[in-house]
Design an enzyme around this catalytic site. Structure first.
Site, PDB file in Angstrom:
ATOM      1  N   PRO A   3      95.524 -27.499 -69.900  1.00 60.49           N
ATOM      2  CA  PRO A   3      95.075 -28.729 -70.551  1.00 60.49           C
ATOM      3  C   PRO A   3      96.139 -29.339 -71.470  1.00 60.49           C
ATOM      4  O   PRO A   3      96.034 -30.505 -71.843  1.00 60.49           O
ATOM      5  CB  PRO A   3      93.854 -28.290 -71.380  1.00 60.49           C
ATOM      6  CG  PRO A   3      93.455 -26.963 -70.838  1.00 60.49           C
ATOM      7  CD  PRO A   3      94.693 -26.338 -70.256  1.00 60.49           C
ATOM      8  N   GLU A  57      91.983 -19.805 -72.454  1.00 62.30           N
ATOM      9  CA  GLU A  57      92.370 -19.047 -73.645  1.00 62.30           C
ATOM     10  C   GLU A  57      93.856 -19.185 -73.913  1.00 62.30           C
ATOM     11  O   GLU A  57      94.277 -19.187 -75.056  1.00 62.30           O
ATOM     12  CB  GLU A  57      92.042 -17.561 -73.474  1.00 62.30           C
ATOM     13  CG  GLU A  57      90.648 -17.246 -72.983  1.00 62.30           C
ATOM     14  CD  GLU A  57      90.511 -17.234 -71.462  1.00 62.30           C
ATOM     15  OE1 GLU A  57      90.596 -18.322 -70.856  1.00 62.30           O
ATOM     16  OE2 GLU A  57      90.312 -16.167 -70.893  1.00 62.30           O
ATOM     17  N   ARG A  67      98.785 -34.677 -49.054  1.00 62.39           N
ATOM     18  CA  ARG A  67      98.434 -35.852 -48.243  1.00 62.39           C
ATOM     19  C   ARG A  67      99.517 -36.926 -48.261  1.00 62.39           C
ATOM     20  O   ARG A  67      99.470 -37.871 -47.471  1.00 62.39           O
ATOM     21  CB  ARG A  67      97.071 -36.430 -48.659  1.00 62.39           C
ATOM     22  CG  ARG A  67      96.995 -36.914 -50.079  1.00 62.39           C
ATOM     23  CD  ARG A  67      95.561 -37.079 -50.514  1.00 62.39           C
ATOM     24  NE  ARG A  67      94.852 -38.049 -49.681  1.00 62.39           N
ATOM     25  CZ  ARG A  67      95.093 -39.348 -49.691  1.00 62.39           C
ATOM     26  NH1 ARG A  67      96.021 -39.842 -50.474  1.00 62.39           N
ATOM     27  NH2 ARG A  67      94.402 -40.167 -48.913  1.00 62.39           N
ATOM     28  N   ASP A  99      95.639 -46.643 -50.537  1.00 61.91           N
ATOM     29  CA  ASP A  99      94.722 -46.021 -51.492  1.00 61.91           C
ATOM     30  C   ASP A  99      94.782 -46.633 -52.890  1.00 61.91           C
ATOM     31  O   ASP A  99      95.788 -47.200 -53.286  1.00 61.91           O
ATOM     32  CB  ASP A  99      95.032 -44.527 -51.639  1.00 61.91           C
ATOM     33  CG  ASP A  99      94.474 -43.714 -50.489  1.00 61.91           C
ATOM     34  OD1 ASP A  99      93.758 -44.294 -49.653  1.00 61.91           O
ATOM     35  OD2 ASP A  99      94.770 -42.516 -50.442  1.00 61.91           O
TER      36      ASP A  99
HETATM   37 CL1  6GU Z   1      95.285 -27.933 -65.703  1.00 61.64          CL
HETATM   38  N1  6GU Z   1      93.441 -26.448 -66.872  1.00 61.64           N
HETATM   39  C1  6GU Z   1      92.282 -26.258 -67.525  1.00 61.64           C
HETATM   40  N2  6GU Z   1      91.915 -25.046 -67.841  1.00 61.64           N
HETATM   41  N3  6GU Z   1      91.490 -27.255 -67.900  1.00 61.64           N
HETATM   42  C2  6GU Z   1      91.874 -28.484 -67.552  1.00 61.64           C
HETATM   43  C3  6GU Z   1      93.068 -28.745 -66.863  1.00 61.64           C
HETATM   44  C4  6GU Z   1      93.843 -27.668 -66.538  1.00 61.64           C
HETATM   45  N4  6GU Z   1      93.169 -30.072 -66.692  1.00 61.64           N
HETATM   46  C5  6GU Z   1      92.091 -30.592 -67.243  1.00 61.64           C
HETATM   47  N5  6GU Z   1      91.307 -29.654 -67.774  1.00 61.64           N
END
Ligand code: 6GU
Length: 250
Positions: free
Chosen positions: A94, A121, A159, A174
């Site tokens: 994230p 974590e 793709r 797209d």
């Molecule tokens: Cl790449 N990992 C996690 N754990 N949560 C996420 C993410 C990645 N992208 C958005 N939420």
């Protein structure tokens, strides 16, 4: 393209990677997909992949050694990379940069990718600093691991590889490739429960159809994702139409 995915849950990839777009790409030998269990690179009796965070706090942190060893096993010549040999090592987390069609296109230019699935974590920072070459997030929401994001990234990239899609045009047309959302699509029957397909689509007039679709795409983008219009390439006619619509709604 060869894609190596490092994960604690290789079984999560079984269905998706053997279905649809991935199956086709693999069958046509355009893509080779390998999953590797990070746990296979542990050497202690309990196959430990995580440990308590230094300094305390909740949750566990993925240890660096198994991840370094798993990646190093993919590149026997060591990790020094140059020129055409370059192999992005991408950690899904994230904290990464936000994934986009542009990033998918950039990644589609490489002959190899390594995707490391992080866990919420966390991953020991030395993996990020000294092993990964990139960190990617797929959006501002929390998932429990990088597995689903790795599938999202792999799908978007695969793709774009020439020959993977049925017709080369499908990828170009797209959403996000054109910076506009897609126009509405209809198929038979021409009337369903009293809801008719727009007349113009049945007219057989290709010029009219193209004009209607383009107008629908612009209007839909204005209503749903107006920020996309800033970077979209619009005709002077379309810009005029938009400025008129904006004054109407002000
Ligand atoms: Cl790449 N990992 C996690 N754990 N949560 C996420 C993410 C990645 N992208 C958005 N939420």
């Amino acid at each position: 393209m060869q894609i190596d995915i490092l994960t604690l849950f290789p079984q999560m990839f079984e269905g998706p990677l053997t279905t649809g777009i991935f199956k086709r790409a693999v069958n046509r030998e355009l893509v080779q997909l390998n999953t590797h269990n990070i746990r296979d690179w542990t050497h202690d009796k309990h196959h430990t992949v995580d440990d308590y965070p230094y300094g305390g706090g909740a949750g566990m942190v993925l240890k660096p050694e198994p991840i370094f060893q798993a990646v190093e096993a993919l590149k026997p010549g060591g990790l020094q990379q140059q020129g055409a040999d370059i192999m992005p090592i991408i950690l899904l987390t994230p904290q990464g940069r936000l994934f986009s069609q542009q990033i998918a296109f950039e990644l589609s230019q490489y002959s190899r990718l390594v995707l490391i699935c992080g866990h919420y974590e966390g991953v020991d920072e030395r993996v990020i600093e000294y092993l990964a070459t990139d960190e990617i997030s797929i959006g501002d929401y929390v998932l429990s691991g990088g597995e689903l994001p790795a599938m999202v990234v792999a799908d978007a990239v695969v793709r774009l590889i020439p020959g993977v899609l049925g017709s080369e045009a499908s990828a170009v047309d797209d959403s996000y490739a054109t910076d506009l959302l897609e126009y509405p699509q209809y198929t038979r029957p021409p009337e369903y429960r009293g809801w008719a397909v727009p007349e113009v689509l049945l007219s057989g007039n290709h010029g009219e159809v193209a004009r209607w679709r383009r107008e629908q795409a612009v209007l839909r983008t204005l209503r749903r994702r107006p920020e996309l219009l800033n970077k979209a390439s619009l005709s002077s006619e379309e810009k005029y139409l938009l400025s008129k619509l904006k004054t109407l709604t002000e």
